[in-house]
Design an enzyme around this catalytic site. Structure first.
Site, PDB file in Angstrom:
ATOM      1  N   ASP A   1       0.857  -1.187   0.000  1.00  0.00           N
ATOM      2  CA  ASP A   1       0.000   0.000   0.000  1.00  0.00           C
ATOM      3  C   ASP A   1       0.889   1.232   0.000  1.00  0.00           C
ATOM      4  O   ASP A   1       1.986   1.211   0.562  1.00  0.00           O
ATOM      5  CB  ASP A   1      -0.887  -0.017   1.259  1.00  0.00           C
ATOM      6  CG  ASP A   1      -2.136   0.835   1.114  1.00  0.00           C
ATOM      7  OD1 ASP A   1      -3.234   0.266   1.111  1.00  0.00           O
ATOM      8  OD2 ASP A   1      -2.002   2.071   1.001  1.00  0.00           O
TER       9      ASP A   1
ATOM     10  N   ASN B   1      -5.869  -4.451  -6.191  1.00  0.00           N
ATOM     11  CA  ASN B   1      -7.035  -3.755  -5.656  1.00  0.00           C
ATOM     12  C   ASN B   1      -6.817  -2.263  -5.440  1.00  0.00           C
ATOM     13  O   ASN B   1      -7.784  -1.503  -5.385  1.00  0.00           O
ATOM     14  CB  ASN B   1      -7.393  -4.449  -4.320  1.00  0.00           C
ATOM     15  CG  ASN B   1      -8.210  -3.584  -3.417  1.00  0.00           C
ATOM     16  OD1 ASN B   1      -9.432  -3.507  -3.571  1.00  0.00           O
ATOM     17  ND2 ASN B   1      -7.569  -2.904  -2.461  1.00  0.00           N
TER      18      ASN B   1
ATOM     19  N   TYR C   1     -12.678   7.513 -13.810  1.00  0.00           N
ATOM     20  CA  TYR C   1     -12.866   6.281 -13.033  1.00  0.00           C
ATOM     21  C   TYR C   1     -13.551   5.216 -13.882  1.00  0.00           C
ATOM     22  O   TYR C   1     -13.121   4.054 -13.908  1.00  0.00           O
ATOM     23  CB  TYR C   1     -13.696   6.609 -11.782  1.00  0.00           C
ATOM     24  CG  TYR C   1     -13.806   5.487 -10.779  1.00  0.00           C
ATOM     25  CD1 TYR C   1     -12.868   5.340  -9.760  1.00  0.00           C
ATOM     26  CD2 TYR C   1     -14.857   4.570 -10.839  1.00  0.00           C
ATOM     27  CE1 TYR C   1     -12.969   4.315  -8.828  1.00  0.00           C
ATOM     28  CE2 TYR C   1     -14.969   3.543  -9.921  1.00  0.00           C
ATOM     29  CZ  TYR C   1     -14.018   3.417  -8.906  1.00  0.00           C
ATOM     30  OH  TYR C   1     -14.125   2.390  -7.999  1.00  0.00           O
TER      31      TYR C   1
ATOM     32  N   LYS D   1     -11.951   1.622 -15.032  1.00  0.00           N
ATOM     33  CA  LYS D   1     -12.536   0.344 -14.596  1.00  0.00           C
ATOM     34  C   LYS D   1     -12.992  -0.500 -15.794  1.00  0.00           C
ATOM     35  O   LYS D   1     -12.856  -1.733 -15.759  1.00  0.00           O
ATOM     36  CB  LYS D   1     -13.679   0.594 -13.611  1.00  0.00           C
ATOM     37  CG  LYS D   1     -13.226   1.211 -12.285  1.00  0.00           C
ATOM     38  CD  LYS D   1     -12.205   0.351 -11.547  1.00  0.00           C
ATOM     39  CE  LYS D   1     -11.878   0.874 -10.153  1.00  0.00           C
ATOM     40  NZ  LYS D   1     -10.878   0.054  -9.456  1.00  0.00           N
TER      41      LYS D   1
ATOM     42  N   THR E   1     -16.487   1.907   2.697  1.00  0.00           N
ATOM     43  CA  THR E   1     -15.039   1.958   2.953  1.00  0.00           C
ATOM     44  C   THR E   1     -14.644   3.426   3.097  1.00  0.00           C
ATOM     45  O   THR E   1     -15.440   4.312   2.760  1.00  0.00           O
ATOM     46  CB  THR E   1     -14.208   1.377   1.785  1.00  0.00           C
ATOM     47  OG1 THR E   1     -14.262   2.296   0.689  1.00  0.00           O
ATOM     48  CG2 THR E   1     -14.689   0.003   1.349  1.00  0.00           C
TER      49      THR E   1
HETATM   50  P1  NAP Z   1      -9.811   2.576   0.281  1.00  0.00           P
HETATM   51  O1  NAP Z   1     -10.480   2.189   1.563  1.00  0.00           O
HETATM   52  O2  NAP Z   1      -9.485   4.002   0.037  1.00  0.00           O
HETATM   53  O3  NAP Z   1      -8.490   1.679   0.145  1.00  0.00           O
HETATM   54  C1  NAP Z   1      -7.642   1.806  -0.953  1.00  0.00           C
HETATM   55  C2  NAP Z   1      -6.215   1.627  -0.472  1.00  0.00           C
HETATM   56  O4  NAP Z   1      -5.367   1.700  -1.629  1.00  0.00           O
HETATM   57  C3  NAP Z   1      -5.778   2.750   0.474  1.00  0.00           C
HETATM   58  O5  NAP Z   1      -4.992   2.235   1.519  1.00  0.00           O
HETATM   59  C4  NAP Z   1      -4.977   3.627  -0.457  1.00  0.00           C
HETATM   60  O6  NAP Z   1      -4.010   4.417   0.200  1.00  0.00           O
HETATM   61  C5  NAP Z   1      -4.335   2.618  -1.359  1.00  0.00           C
HETATM   62  N1  NAP Z   1      -3.829   3.223  -2.576  1.00  0.00           N
HETATM   63  C6  NAP Z   1      -4.374   4.244  -3.273  1.00  0.00           C
HETATM   64  N2  NAP Z   1      -3.599   4.551  -4.312  1.00  0.00           N
HETATM   65  C7  NAP Z   1      -2.534   3.729  -4.267  1.00  0.00           C
HETATM   66  C8  NAP Z   1      -1.385   3.573  -5.062  1.00  0.00           C
HETATM   67  N3  NAP Z   1      -1.151   4.386  -6.114  1.00  0.00           N
HETATM   68  N4  NAP Z   1      -0.491   2.612  -4.752  1.00  0.00           N
HETATM   69  C9  NAP Z   1      -0.692   1.808  -3.680  1.00  0.00           C
HETATM   70  N5  NAP Z   1      -1.756   1.935  -2.860  1.00  0.00           N
HETATM   71  C10 NAP Z   1      -2.669   2.870  -3.162  1.00  0.00           C
HETATM   72  O7  NAP Z   1     -10.691   2.121  -0.979  1.00  0.00           O
HETATM   73  P2  NAP Z   1     -11.660   0.870  -1.228  1.00  0.00           P
HETATM   74  O8  NAP Z   1     -13.040   1.392  -1.249  1.00  0.00           O
HETATM   75  O9  NAP Z   1     -11.315  -0.257  -0.361  1.00  0.00           O
HETATM   76  O10 NAP Z   1     -11.293   0.549  -2.736  1.00  0.00           O
HETATM   77  C11 NAP Z   1     -10.458  -0.529  -3.095  1.00  0.00           C
HETATM   78  C12 NAP Z   1     -10.694  -0.834  -4.573  1.00  0.00           C
HETATM   79  O11 NAP Z   1     -12.076  -1.173  -4.756  1.00  0.00           O
HETATM   80  C13 NAP Z   1     -10.412   0.324  -5.511  1.00  0.00           C
HETATM   81  O12 NAP Z   1      -9.806  -0.152  -6.691  1.00  0.00           O
HETATM   82  C14 NAP Z   1     -11.789   0.867  -5.814  1.00  0.00           C
HETATM   83  O13 NAP Z   1     -11.850   1.519  -7.063  1.00  0.00           O
HETATM   84  C15 NAP Z   1     -12.601  -0.417  -5.814  1.00  0.00           C
HETATM   85  N6  NAP Z   1     -14.030  -0.216  -5.593  1.00  0.00           N
HETATM   86  C16 NAP Z   1     -14.475   0.385  -4.459  1.00  0.00           C
HETATM   87  C17 NAP Z   1     -15.847   0.555  -4.305  1.00  0.00           C
HETATM   88  C18 NAP Z   1     -16.430   1.220  -3.088  1.00  0.00           C
HETATM   89  O14 NAP Z   1     -17.637   1.515  -3.102  1.00  0.00           O
HETATM   90  N7  NAP Z   1     -15.691   1.434  -2.045  1.00  0.00           N
HETATM   91  C19 NAP Z   1     -16.732   0.133  -5.305  1.00  0.00           C
HETATM   92  C20 NAP Z   1     -16.224  -0.483  -6.436  1.00  0.00           C
HETATM   93  C21 NAP Z   1     -14.860  -0.665  -6.576  1.00  0.00           C
HETATM   94  P3  NAP Z   1      -4.395   5.949   0.568  1.00  0.00           P
HETATM   95  O15 NAP Z   1      -5.311   5.846   1.751  1.00  0.00           O
HETATM   96  O16 NAP Z   1      -3.073   6.570   0.858  1.00  0.00           O
HETATM   97  O17 NAP Z   1      -5.092   6.504  -0.637  1.00  0.00           O
END
Ligand code: NAP
Length: 247
Positions: free
Chosen positions: A39, A89, A154, A158, A189
Site C-alpha cells: 500500500d 485492488n 474512473y 474500470k 469503505t
Molecule cells: P480505500 O479504503 O481508500 O483503500 C484503498 C487503499 O489503496 C488505500 O490504503 C490507499 O491508500 C491505497 N492506494 C491508493 N492509491 C494507491 C497507489 N497508487 N499505490 C498503492 N496503494 C494505493 O478504498 P476501497 O473502497 O477499499 O477501494 C479498493 C478498490 O475497490 C479500488 O480499486 C476501488 O476503485 C474499488 N471499488 C471500491 C468501491 C467502493 O464503493 N468502495 C466500489 C467499487 C470498486 P491511501 O489511503 O493513501 O489513498
C-alpha cells in the site's frame, strides 16, 4: 483451520491497508495464506500486517510506478519464496466533473493508479507465477460495465481493467494462470465519503438489496476466485453489487 484454501500459498494484496483490500488480506490470511500487504500508506499496511501476525508482511509501494511493482514482487519472493495469488485492488476515487470539463490532471492521476497500476502489477506478477501457475483477481467496479455521470476517468479505468483482465487471461490460460475481475457496487469503505456525496443515496435507494455492500462481502468473492475452487473460471468479470446492474 476450518477452510485452508490457501495453505502454503503466498498472496499479494495491493491497497491492502484499508477497505476492500484489508478485508481481502485478512480473509486470505485466515484461510492459510502468507500475505504481502502492499500500500502507498505504509503505516496502514503495517497495521493490517500486525493484526494478521507472522504470516503477513507490509510493503510501501505506489502501483502507478512500474519499478515499485517490480520491487513488490521481488520482495515477496525474497520474503516468502513464491507467489501464487495477487489481488490488484489499489485504487482511488477521482474527482466529479462532466467530461467536457474534466480536470486533465485528475484524468492522468486516476488512469495512472486505477488502470496503469493494475497493468504494472500484473506485468510484474505474471513472470513470478509462470511454471507453478497462479490466480490474479483485479478490482474493477460496477463502473466497469455501466457509465456514471461525472466519473469519466474512473469509469474509463474500470472498463479498461475488465478488458485487460480478459486479454491477460487469454494469454496465460495454458500456463495455468487464471485472471478474473470483480465489480463491487457501492461498499462502505474510507474511499466513499471523499468526493462522492452525490452517490451516497445509491446505497439504499438505487440498489435492489437496499443497502451498500461490505468489504467482507467483496473479499468472499475475491477469495473464491483466487482459490482452486474456481479452477474453471478465468477471463471473467463478477459483480458483487446488490443487484445494481440488474436494472
Ligand atoms: P480505500 O479504503 O481508500 O483503500 C484503498 C487503499 O489503496 C488505500 O490504503 C490507499 O491508500 C491505497 N492506494 C491508493 N492509491 C494507491 C497507489 N497508487 N499505490 C498503492 N496503494 C494505493 O478504498 P476501497 O473502497 O477499499 O477501494 C479498493 C478498490 O475497490 C479500488 O480499486 C476501488 O476503485 C474499488 N471499488 C471500491 C468501491 C467502493 O464503493 N468502495 C466500489 C467499487 C470498486 P491511501 O489511503 O493513501 O489513498
Amino acid at each position: 483451520m476450518s477452510n485452508p484454501d490457501f495453505a502454503s500459498k503466498v498472496a499479494i494484496v495491493t491497497g491492502g491497508g484499508s477497505g476492500i483490500g484489508e478485508a481481502c488480506a485478512v480473509l486470505l490470511a485466515g484461510r492459510g495464506a502468507q500475505v504481502v500487504i502492499a500500500d502507498r500508506d505504509l503505516d496502514a499496511a503495517r497495521r493490517v500486517a500486525g493484526e494478521i501476525g507472522d504470516s503477513a508482511a507490509a510493503f510501501g509501494i505506489d502501483v502507478s510506478d512500474p519499478a515499485g511493482c517490480e520491487a513488490m514482487v521481488s520482495r515477496t519472493l525474497d520474503t516468502f519464496g513464491r507467489l501464487d495469488v495477487a489481488v490488484n485492488n489499489a485504487g482511488i476515487g477521482g474527482q466529479q466533473a462532466l467530461t467536457g470539463n474534466f480536470p486533465l490532471d485528475n484524468w492522468e492521476k486516476v488512469i495512472a493508479v486505477n488502470l496503469s497500476g493494475v497493468f504494472f502489477s500484473m506485468r510484474a506478477e505474471i513472470p513470478a507465477m509462470l511454471g507453478e501457475g497462479g490466480s490474479i483477481v483485479n478490482m474493477a467496479s460496477v463502473l466497469g460495465s455501466v457509465g456514471a455521470v461525472g466519473s469519466v476517468a474512473y469509469v474509463s479505468a474500470k472498463h479498461g481493467v475488465v478488458g485487460m483482465t480478459r486479454t491477460a487471461a487469454l494469454e496465460y490460460a495454458r500456463q495455468g494462470i487464471r485472471i478474473n475481475s470483480v465489480g463491487p457496487g457501492f461498499v462502505e469503505t474510507p474511499m466513499l465519503p471523499a468526493g462522492t456525496a452525490r452517490v451516497r443515496p445509491w446505497g439504499s435507494s438505487r440498489t435492489p438489496l437496499g443497502r451498500r455492500g461490505t468489504a467482507h462481502e467483496v473479499a468472499e468473492l475475491v477469495a473464491f476466485l483466487a482459490s482452486d475452487r474456481a479452477s474453471n473460471i478465468t477471463g471473467s468479470y463478477h459483480l458483487v453489487d446488490g443487484g445494481y446492474t440488474a436494472r
